[in-house]
Enzyme design. Structure first.
Site, PDB file in Angstrom:
ATOM      1  N   THR A   1       4.969  77.064 -19.815  1.00 17.19           N
ATOM      2  CA  THR A   1       4.133  78.026 -19.080  1.00 17.19           C
ATOM      3  C   THR A   1       3.171  78.777 -19.986  1.00 17.19           C
ATOM      4  O   THR A   1       2.250  79.444 -19.499  1.00 17.19           O
ATOM      5  CB  THR A   1       5.027  79.101 -18.414  1.00 17.19           C
ATOM      6  OG1 THR A   1       5.763  79.764 -19.455  1.00 17.19           O
ATOM      7  CG2 THR A   1       5.993  78.488 -17.411  1.00 17.19           C
TER       8      THR A   1
ATOM      9  N   ARG B   1     -16.567  99.446 -27.924  1.00 16.91           N
ATOM     10  CA  ARG B   1     -15.503 100.079 -27.113  1.00 16.91           C
ATOM     11  C   ARG B   1     -14.218  99.256 -27.128  1.00 16.91           C
ATOM     12  O   ARG B   1     -13.116  99.797 -26.977  1.00 16.91           O
ATOM     13  CB  ARG B   1     -15.989 100.309 -25.680  1.00 16.91           C
ATOM     14  CG  ARG B   1     -16.232  99.034 -24.873  1.00 16.91           C
ATOM     15  CD  ARG B   1     -16.899  99.320 -23.535  1.00 16.91           C
ATOM     16  NE  ARG B   1     -16.980  98.147 -22.671  1.00 16.91           N
ATOM     17  CZ  ARG B   1     -17.866  97.167 -22.797  1.00 16.91           C
ATOM     18  NH1 ARG B   1     -18.761  97.204 -23.771  1.00 16.91           N
ATOM     19  NH2 ARG B   1     -17.875  96.152 -21.943  1.00 16.91           N
ATOM     20  N   HIS B   2     -14.356  97.965 -27.337  1.00 14.22           N
ATOM     21  CA  HIS B   2     -13.158  97.107 -27.352  1.00 14.22           C
ATOM     22  C   HIS B   2     -12.326  97.349 -28.607  1.00 14.22           C
ATOM     23  O   HIS B   2     -11.106  97.261 -28.576  1.00 14.22           O
ATOM     24  CB  HIS B   2     -13.555  95.638 -27.225  1.00 14.22           C
ATOM     25  CG  HIS B   2     -14.310  95.365 -25.956  1.00 14.22           C
ATOM     26  ND1 HIS B   2     -13.741  95.512 -24.715  1.00 14.22           N
ATOM     27  CD2 HIS B   2     -15.606  95.013 -25.744  1.00 14.22           C
ATOM     28  CE1 HIS B   2     -14.636  95.243 -23.781  1.00 14.22           C
ATOM     29  NE2 HIS B   2     -15.775  94.942 -24.385  1.00 14.22           N
TER      30      HIS B   2
ATOM     31  N   ASP C   1       6.637  73.981 -28.277  1.00 13.08           N
ATOM     32  CA  ASP C   1       8.005  73.525 -28.058  1.00 13.08           C
ATOM     33  C   ASP C   1       7.895  72.125 -27.443  1.00 13.08           C
ATOM     34  O   ASP C   1       6.799  71.535 -27.389  1.00 13.08           O
ATOM     35  CB  ASP C   1       8.808  74.525 -27.202  1.00 13.08           C
ATOM     36  CG  ASP C   1       8.388  74.539 -25.732  1.00 13.08           C
ATOM     37  OD1 ASP C   1       7.387  73.872 -25.374  1.00 13.08           O
ATOM     38  OD2 ASP C   1       9.049  75.232 -24.938  1.00 13.08           O
ATOM     39  N   HIS C   2       9.017  71.592 -26.980  1.00 12.76           N
ATOM     40  CA  HIS C   2       9.014  70.228 -26.409  1.00 12.76           C
ATOM     41  C   HIS C   2       8.081  70.113 -25.206  1.00 12.76           C
ATOM     42  O   HIS C   2       7.432  69.093 -25.016  1.00 12.76           O
ATOM     43  CB  HIS C   2      10.437  69.820 -26.022  1.00 12.76           C
ATOM     44  CG  HIS C   2      11.100  70.798 -25.092  1.00 12.76           C
ATOM     45  ND1 HIS C   2      11.516  72.048 -25.514  1.00 12.76           N
ATOM     46  CD2 HIS C   2      11.381  70.731 -23.756  1.00 12.76           C
ATOM     47  CE1 HIS C   2      12.045  72.691 -24.489  1.00 12.76           C
ATOM     48  NE2 HIS C   2      11.962  71.923 -23.411  1.00 12.76           N
TER      49      HIS C   2
ATOM     50  N   HIS D   1     -13.193  90.523 -25.903  1.00 13.89           N
ATOM     51  CA  HIS D   1     -12.693  91.869 -25.590  1.00 13.89           C
ATOM     52  C   HIS D   1     -11.410  92.225 -26.328  1.00 13.89           C
ATOM     53  O   HIS D   1     -11.171  93.399 -26.590  1.00 13.89           O
ATOM     54  CB  HIS D   1     -12.441  92.009 -24.083  1.00 13.89           C
ATOM     55  CG  HIS D   1     -13.708  92.048 -23.277  1.00 13.89           C
ATOM     56  ND1 HIS D   1     -13.719  92.337 -21.929  1.00 13.89           N
ATOM     57  CD2 HIS D   1     -15.009  91.834 -23.629  1.00 13.89           C
ATOM     58  CE1 HIS D   1     -14.970  92.306 -21.482  1.00 13.89           C
ATOM     59  NE2 HIS D   1     -15.778  91.984 -22.492  1.00 13.89           N
TER      60      HIS D   1
ATOM     61  N   CYS E   1       3.757  76.262 -24.884  1.00 11.54           N
ATOM     62  CA  CYS E   1       5.052  75.923 -24.294  1.00 11.54           C
ATOM     63  C   CYS E   1       4.766  75.536 -22.842  1.00 11.54           C
ATOM     64  O   CYS E   1       3.608  75.331 -22.487  1.00 11.54           O
ATOM     65  CB  CYS E   1       6.076  77.057 -24.442  1.00 11.54           C
ATOM     66  SG  CYS E   1       5.760  78.562 -23.519  1.00 11.54           S
TER      67      CYS E   1
END
Ligand code: RB5
Length: 148
Positions: free
Chosen positions: A70, A135-136, A11-12, A101, A68
């Protein structure tokens, strides 16, 4: 040209870092396509997250990078899509573990909270780390709501 096909969106608030990352990835010979946005004019991150997730689900690209302010908003959007495993990566080790993982197929970045050099390292690590499987894989198979 490296074989992995990558799509990148922002985004901006992530635009500045996206432009820097695009230049870096092209210099490193990655096959990368920018799916928007195209300036620092305010936009809504879902308008870019959904097309990215659709393109990856359709098999047009193997890896996505989303940015973005955050990293949270765009990460939430893409993770609504079946088959998408997007991880918010804010340092190199988180990025490595997201691949090893979680077999993450989208790297979500917090554009307002990491430096350019941190972003290069995070993305380079994401692109060069293989899934550990074992296992992952069993745990990933339990992510889908279909089985609950
Ligand atoms: C835009 O101001 C900002 O809210 C957005 O980039 C993002 O951080 C949302 O999660």
């Amino acid at each position: 040209m490296k074989t992995k096909k990558i799509a990148i969106v922002s985004d901006h608030a992530g635009y500045y870092l996206k432009v820097k990352l695009l230049k870096y990835l092209i210099k490193e010979q990655y096959d990368v396509k920018d799916l928007g946005c195209s300036s620092e004019e305010a936009v809504d991150y879902p308008d870019f997250g959904h097309p990215l997730a659709n393109a990856i689900s359709a098999g047009d690209f193997e890896v996505g990078i989303s940015i973005c302010g955050t990293g949270n908003g765009i990460n939430m959007v893409v993770n609504k899509h079946p088959g998408i495993r997007s991880a918010l990566c804010w340092n190199e080790e988180i990025s490595r573990l997201a691949r090893a993982h979680n077999d993450a197929n989208i790297c979500a970045l917090p554009g307002r909270f990491i430096s350019e050099s941190e972003a290069y390292l995070i993305v380079k690590t994401f692109l060069n780390t293989s899934f550990d499987g074992g296992r992952h894989q069993r745990r990933i198979d339990k992510i889908s709501l279909k089985i609950y």
